[in-house]
Design an enzyme around this catalytic site. Structure first.
Site, PDB file in Angstrom:
ATOM      1  N   HIS A  61       5.988  -8.989  15.076  1.00  0.00           N
ATOM      2  CA  HIS A  61       5.905  -8.140  13.890  1.00  0.00           C
ATOM      3  C   HIS A  61       5.372  -6.745  14.193  1.00  0.00           C
ATOM      4  O   HIS A  61       4.881  -6.053  13.303  1.00  0.00           O
ATOM      5  CB  HIS A  61       5.109  -8.848  12.787  1.00  0.00           C
TER       6      HIS A  61
ATOM      7  N   ASP B  90      13.661 -19.853  13.836  1.00  0.00           N
ATOM      8  CA  ASP B  90      13.032 -18.525  13.875  1.00  0.00           C
ATOM      9  C   ASP B  90      13.166 -17.953  15.287  1.00  0.00           C
ATOM     10  O   ASP B  90      12.217 -17.471  15.891  1.00  0.00           O
ATOM     11  CB  ASP B  90      11.567 -18.589  13.442  1.00  0.00           C
TER      12      ASP B  90
ATOM     13  N   HIS C  49      10.938 -14.538   2.779  1.00  0.00           N
ATOM     14  CA  HIS C  49       9.685 -14.465   3.548  1.00  0.00           C
ATOM     15  C   HIS C  49       8.799 -13.562   2.695  1.00  0.00           C
ATOM     16  O   HIS C  49       9.002 -12.356   2.637  1.00  0.00           O
ATOM     17  CB  HIS C  49       9.985 -13.861   4.927  1.00  0.00           C
TER      18      HIS C  49
END
Length: 570
Positions: free
Chosen positions: A322, A362, A248
């Site tokens: 995040h 994910d 990533h």
């Protein structure tokens, strides 16, 4: 004496045969049976007054003499290698044969022996696929595993330690202690599981330590700092130990641009996560790597397929996953830089061209782990509606497109992560991880999930009822999910170094370890079955328009999807 019967009657009795066509769920995808391994007039079927009885379709052969443990009769196999009708034999937890079952004493052409020790799963009118492999799991909570299993996923690879903030954002399990605790917990779950260690380090010692402690892969994540130095070091260690690296990359382009990341690869094989970029990676052009011969590109399912709701739901999702603060302008700009309708639209088309090779979830970190299979087929259906038939397909069927898309969540992740010798397809000698579907519910709600040759999960009615079907019907774990049967029917993916170090004994676990293999120079984009295209991909930095070999890749967002609300009313 033989008798002719109409195709419709035959299909109702024994399932479709060569030349018959089947619609997948409520999509526009049509498959056609390419070959029938059974023999007309000699088909086997279980039930009162049917064929599989003593002295008829059932022989006197013992299991020790070669009779199968289980036979799935008259199933329509859908796999990367073909769409065929066959009987499938399971023995000792593995796929023993694909062919014609019966009693060789009285029937011709028998390649699978049914004996007194053989159980039967009726596959007439059903579709049989390999269990799915989700290679992008954030192990945030253990309840994920049951949800994935009930959707038809039998193998999961990723990282994490539970609901820590590192796990919310990144798919890696850092350090030997966390790896050990997670692997010990895997004894509780009836699926194949593997862990990725944290790959973000500029020196090799810590990475080697994690691989020897049981990591079967290493994950580079921008939240830990995916710099060119970390990329180079991680790939070097992976080459030494034969484990895969997943990346990533750097959304903010702080330590370099996509060209710098590609340079750090040095031509080495790497699995690129959410290659479109909404899940993270160099903005706005990480999607370029999907055209490289050494990159194995995958998607995560929140952008699959591009719909009228895709953009709206992504911003809030990203802020949560995040650890971003919407009141901080820089955090908001970071989030907005990742969500681009142009690259998401191009992602649809790159999947249809076979340039994006894999699909994953994910899980709980911007993706839905119970929807890997659904969203794969929704993407395929959207592309058929918008782009028509593929050149490889005829006007009668979508067989090639179906093979291309099923490979994205079965054989290709298995190849990428070094476990294709064990799982990923319906082939002789592989672990019997299988999913049985009714065509009308294909990809949405399985009829039966088989793990290591045993039934591990299924929809089940009221246990107190006089028959199995009365409502309420719920998906439930079955006997293979309990006791020592669980240990015997699933494995833990680790490095070969961990197996050699005797990790199972050190940790006191009951499951077998399976050392991954051939993840480095032995594979490349060309290894991705039906998904090996390497177009030259360009992204306009101002408009975000994507071109492949000069052709603009764009499509409209879907207004409505198949395999959706009508299947989940109750």
């Amino acid at each position: 004496m033989s008798v002719k019967i109409p195709r419709s009657v035959y299909a109702d009795m024994f399932g479709p045969t060569t030349g018959d066509r089947v619609r997948l769920a409520d999509t526009d995808l049509i498959i056609e049976v390419e070959k029938d391994f059974t023999i007309y007039g000699e088909e086997v079927k279980f039930g009162g007054g049917k064929v599989i009885r003593d002295g008829m379709g059932q022989s006197q052969v013992t299991n020790a003499q070669g009779a199968a443990d289980t036979v799935i009769t008259n199933a329509l196999i859908v796999d990367h290698w073909g769409i065929v009708k066959a009987d499938v034999a399971l023995k000792d937890g593995y796929i023993a044969a694909i062919g014609k079952a019966g009693n060789p004493d009285i029937q011709p052409g028998v390649t699978i022996i049914i004996g007194p020790g053989t159980d039967i799963i009726a596959g007439e009118g059903k579709i049989l696929t390999a269990g799915g492999f989700d290679s992008h799991i954030h192990f945030i909570c253990p309840q994920q595993i049951e949800h994935a299993l009930m959707s038809g996923v039998t193998s999961m690879l990723g990282g994490g330690t539970g609901p820590s903030h590192g796990t919310f954002a990144t798919t890696c399990t850092p350090g030997p202690w966390h790896l050990g605790r997670m692997i010990q917990s895997f004894d509780a779950f009836p699926v194949n599981l593997g862990l990725a260690g944290k790959g973000n380090a500029s020196q090799p010692a810590a990475l080697k330590e994690m691989i020897e402690a049981g990591a079967c892969a290493l994950k580079l994540h921008e939240d830990w700092g995916t710099t060119p130095a970390a990329i180079d070091n991680c790939l070097t260690v992976a080459d030494d130990y034969d484990v895969q690296v997943m990346i990533h990359s750097d959304t903010l382009n702080e330590s370099g641009f996509v060209e710098d990341t590609i340079k750090a690869f040095k031509g080495r094989t790497i699995h690129a996560f959410h290659t479109e970029g909404a899940g993270g990676g160099h903005a706005p052009d990480i999607i370029k790597v999907a055209g490289l011969p050494n990159v194995l590109p995958s998607s995560t399912n929140p952008t699959r397929p591009f719909t009228k709701n895709t953009i709206d739901e992504h911003l809030d999702m990203l802020m949560v996953c995040h650890h971003l603060d919407p009141s901080i302008a820089e955090d908001l700009a970071f989030a907005e830089s990742r969500i681009r309708k142009e690259t998401i639209a191009a992602e649809d088309i790159l999947h249809d061209l076979g340039a994006l090779s894999m699909m994953s979830s994910d899980s709980q970190a911007m993706g839905r782990l119970g929807e890997v299979i659904i969203r794969t087929w929704q993407t395929a259906d959207k592309m058929k509606k918008q782009r028509g038939s593929l050149p490889q397909d005829s006007a009668r069927n979508d067989n090639f497109r179906v093979k291309r898309y099923i490979a994205k969540y079965t054989i290709n992740p298995a190849i990428a992560h070094g476990v294709a010798r064990l799982i990923g397809s319906i082939e002789q000698g592989k672990l019997a991880d299988l999913v049985l579907w009714s065509p009308a519910f294909f990809g949405v709600k399985p009829d039966l999930i088989i793990k290591g040759g045993s039934i591990v999960a299924a929809p089940m009615g009221d246990p107190n009822a006089s028959i199995p079907t009365p409502q309420p019907v719920h998906y439930q774990p079955m006997f293979a999910a309990y006791g020592r049967s669980l240990f015997a029917s699933s494995v833990v993916f680790t490095s070969q170094a961990a197996v050699a170090e005797g990790l199972a004994k050190k940790l006191g676990i009951q499951k077998s370890l399976y050392g991954v293999e051939n993840t480095r120079s032995g594979i490349s984009k060309k290894s991705m079955i039906h998904n090996d295209a390497t177009p030259n991909i360009e992204v306009d930095p101002e408009t975000y328009e994507v071109r492949a070999d000069g052709e603009l890749l764009t499509c409209a967002p879907a207004e409505v999807l198949p395999m959706a609300q009508r299947y989940f009313m109750y």
